[in-house]
Each structure stands twice: as C-alpha cells, then as structure tokens.
Design a protein around this motif. Sequence first.
Motif, mmCIF file in Angstrom:
data_model
loop_
_atom_site.group_PDB
_atom_site.id
_atom_site.type_symbol
_atom_site.label_atom_id
_atom_site.label_comp_id
_atom_site.label_asym_id
_atom_site.label_seq_id
_atom_site.Cartn_x
_atom_site.Cartn_y
_atom_site.Cartn_z
ATOM 1 N N ASN A 1 2.230 8.228 -9.904
ATOM 2 C CA ASN A 1 0.863 8.267 -9.943
ATOM 3 C C ASN A 1 -0.368 8.115 -9.582
ATOM 4 O OD1 ASN A 1 2.085 7.756 -13.189
ATOM 5 N ND2 ASN A 1 2.500 5.523 -12.657
ATOM 6 N N HIS A 2 -0.036 7.363 -8.258
ATOM 7 C CA HIS A 2 -1.342 7.237 -7.223
ATOM 8 C C HIS A 2 -1.591 8.755 -6.691
ATOM 9 C CE1 HIS A 2 -2.691 6.016 -3.471
ATOM 10 N NE2 HIS A 2 -1.777 7.297 -3.024
ATOM 11 N N CYS A 3 -0.848 9.666 -6.385
ATOM 12 C CA CYS A 3 -1.390 10.831 -5.863
ATOM 13 C C CYS A 3 -2.370 11.370 -7.594
ATOM 14 C CB CYS A 3 -0.042 11.367 -6.425
ATOM 15 S SG CYS A 3 1.012 10.982 -4.691
ATOM 16 N N ARG A 4 -1.877 11.290 -8.373
ATOM 17 C CA ARG A 4 -2.410 11.638 -9.548
ATOM 18 C C ARG A 4 -4.505 11.272 -9.808
ATOM 19 N NH1 ARG A 4 1.806 12.199 -14.161
ATOM 20 N NH2 ARG A 4 3.454 13.973 -13.653
ATOM 21 N N THR A 29 1.057 -1.245 -0.223
ATOM 22 C CA THR A 29 0.020 0.194 0.281
ATOM 23 C C THR A 29 0.863 0.787 0.275
ATOM 24 O OG1 THR A 29 0.313 0.123 2.513
ATOM 25 C CG2 THR A 29 -1.664 -0.807 1.076
ATOM 26 N N TYR A 30 0.061 2.179 -0.512
ATOM 27 C CA TYR A 30 0.630 3.484 -0.738
ATOM 28 C C TYR A 30 0.974 4.420 1.289
ATOM 29 C CZ TYR A 30 1.186 2.439 -5.431
ATOM 30 O OH TYR A 30 1.543 2.271 -6.264
ATOM 31 N N GLY A 31 1.737 4.444 1.774
ATOM 32 C CA GLY A 31 1.467 5.307 3.654
ATOM 33 C C GLY A 31 2.631 6.242 3.354
ATOM 34 N N ILE A 41 11.084 2.493 -9.774
ATOM 35 C CA ILE A 41 9.929 2.359 -9.800
ATOM 36 C C ILE A 41 8.555 2.671 -9.175
ATOM 37 C CG2 ILE A 41 10.331 -0.174 -8.902
ATOM 38 C CD1 ILE A 41 8.139 0.678 -12.653
ATOM 39 N N ASN A 42 8.854 2.448 -7.638
ATOM 40 C CA ASN A 42 8.358 3.091 -6.329
ATOM 41 C C ASN A 42 8.055 5.054 -6.734
ATOM 42 O OD1 ASN A 42 7.891 0.793 -5.596
ATOM 43 N ND2 ASN A 42 9.213 1.062 -3.554
ATOM 44 N N GLY A 43 9.180 5.136 -7.020
ATOM 45 C CA GLY A 43 8.422 6.504 -7.055
ATOM 46 C C GLY A 43 7.235 6.741 -8.126
ATOM 47 N N GLU A 44 8.131 6.126 -8.750
ATOM 48 C CA GLU A 44 6.855 6.408 -9.910
ATOM 49 C C GLU A 44 5.331 5.815 -9.963
ATOM 50 O OE1 GLU A 44 7.586 8.046 -13.749
ATOM 51 O OE2 GLU A 44 9.012 8.392 -12.373
ATOM 52 N N GLU A 69 9.867 16.452 -4.353
ATOM 53 C CA GLU A 69 10.982 16.191 -5.232
ATOM 54 C C GLU A 69 11.499 15.030 -5.962
ATOM 55 O OE1 GLU A 69 13.523 19.459 -4.560
ATOM 56 O OE2 GLU A 69 12.481 21.262 -4.225
ATOM 57 N N LYS A 70 11.737 14.868 -6.936
ATOM 58 C CA LYS A 70 12.661 13.635 -6.877
ATOM 59 C C LYS A 70 13.692 13.782 -6.733
ATOM 60 C CE LYS A 70 11.939 11.585 -10.754
ATOM 61 N NZ LYS A 70 11.538 11.455 -12.607
#
Length: 363
Positions: free
Chosen positions: A127-130, A91-93, A120-123, A140-141
Amino acid sequence: MTERELEILEILKNDPLISQESLAQKLVITRSGVAAHIHNLMKKGYIKGKGYILNDIKFVTVIGGNNIDILGIPKEKLIVQNSNPGKISYTYGGAGHNIAYALTKYDVSNYFISVYGNDINGERFINHCREHKIDIQCCEKIHGAHTSSFMYIDDFNGVKFVGINDMDIYQKMTPEFLSKYLDRINASQYCVADTNIPAQSFQYLYTHVTVPFLVKTTSIQKNDRMIQENQKIFALITNPLELKELLGYYKEPYTDVEHAVCFLQTKNIANIVVFSLNEGLYFHGKTQEIRLKKKLPGTVNTAGATAVLTSTIVWGLQNSLSWKRILRYGYAAISITLQSRQPVNPQLCVSAVLEQEKLLFDT
C-alpha cells in the motif's frame, strides 16, 4: 534492444492502441512473432504491462531491502541499561526501498527488485509503494516468511546508537530469483544493489550484469557479501566505519580513509564515495579526488542519508553531470534528508535539492 524491438517501440509510441494483428501487417511478420517481441519488451522493462504503456527507456534497476523501521529517540541523552523516555515511530525503510523511493521523487523511472512476506507488514509495504508510485512489479511475496523489520535507537541528537534487524527473508533473493529479472536489469542504464542480498547473488550479478553496477553498504555484518573474486563495481557508497571493516576482510591494516579507498580501488571498484556527519563527503575516482564538508542544519534522523546520496548519484550520472556537481547535490540531498523523521524526506525533489545546494555552497 534488437532492431526489430526498437521498430516496434516506435510504432507503439505513435499508436499505443494498435492491435498485434495490425502490428504484424505493418512489420510483415506473423502475429505470433509480434507477440514474442512484445513479451521480450515487457520482460526487459520497456513496456509496463497491458495496454502497451511504454516505460522511459532511461530507467534504473534497484535490488535490495525493504523493511519496517521502528525508531526510538530519547528526549535527553541516552542512558544505557535504563528505560529512556522518548518517542517511538514506525516508518518504511530498507536501503533498496529508500533508493527506489528517492529516485521516484527525482522522477527517475526505476524498478525495485525485492521480496516481502505474506503478513500485515507486507500488505502495508504494498500500500505504501502504491501510494508513493514506487514500481514493485519485480517484488515477490514469499509465503510463510515475515516482511523484514529493523529496530534501532538514535541518541537525542539523531545519531544512530544501536540497531537490531530481522531480515532472514532476503536469503530468498537468490541467483535463481534474480535471473528472472536479468533482461530488465541489463536493459537499464544503471543497476544499484545494497548488501542485504546473499553473497552468491553478488557473485551472480558480477558475472551477468552488463550495465554500470553501484553498491551501497548497509551494515558491517553484511558488507563482506559484496567482496567476491569476480567483483566489478562502478561505484561504492559507504561510510568510514564500514569502509574500515571492508579493509579488514582483506586483512589490510586501516590507517586513514585515503589509503583505504586507494586499496579498494585495486579490487576492481572504480569510484568510491564515503560519507559521515562528522567527516563530510570524500570521493575518489580513477583520476579525481573530491572533499566536501559543510555544517548541516539540525539532524532529526540519519537513517536514509546514504541511500538518498546513492539516488542522487544515479540521478546525476543519468543527467551527465560532473562528479563535483553530483556530490554537491548529494550533500544537499543529505541535508534535506536529515531534517525528516522519514528515511526519505517527503519534501525531497530536484528543485529542493538545487535550492539547498545553492544555500550550502554559494552563501
């Protein structure tokens, strides 16, 4: 916001497609002067980007962690030093992410300030946030870094047993990094930070943030970062174990929650909220003490409970609710959160919280 900036915002509300040249003529200033004011309004967060899309003036800034949560739950009672059959989920946490996400579910405009890796987790995070409309224009990346991850195990009834985190990337959230967003932070109604950020960043924020500052603790290994000589905290959201550890930093013996809270309030912390499943909710402000304890429905996952509580507190403060009402809604939001495997229940919304509050306290 300056008088001129307010004047420009009023014009943009009525005519969002107006050109800078026309704005200059209306205001009897130069086009370069208009451009400078527009730049400042964007920097402060009142304009969301090109096209003069206006943001809600009542917005919140959230500073903290985002990570991939890897959760393991056994089918039966956990047996240590043994392979336990169960379920593993991703999950995204991250406390900051969960707070920003829950605020978005409450339709509270907010900017999430964080970092992520070029992996890949950054991507996946982007995508999750969008997908869920979480504003990450202040995230920031960081090249050459891994997006933060947190692996933890709950026992079969949903209570966290142990966790391991890989969060070195948060060391990049330095005072220099935060200074780029200071205007936006000080234009917000409230600023919320979790204890993932470095100690020197807390020191910087205590010195430079002028709006009410809330802190949510994350783990006993990190929470002492918030303890600084210049600390100035409007509200602290924590749990009994982390509260006890904070007292240990001051070498103050722990006797009970009440004593611990009263002691910490002498350290420039105005309001303290303490929550645990077993002990319920305890609040102590300058002139008010509130206790709430209700039997909650079956627990699936506890990971996002205090983050969602924090978001509910901010939502309540923004709507000028009393602390008693805020905490009742907070308890209701926790109840909803505990019933989902996600740190923020997809069903969370204001109407669901209002309904759950009635079920918990009026029946």
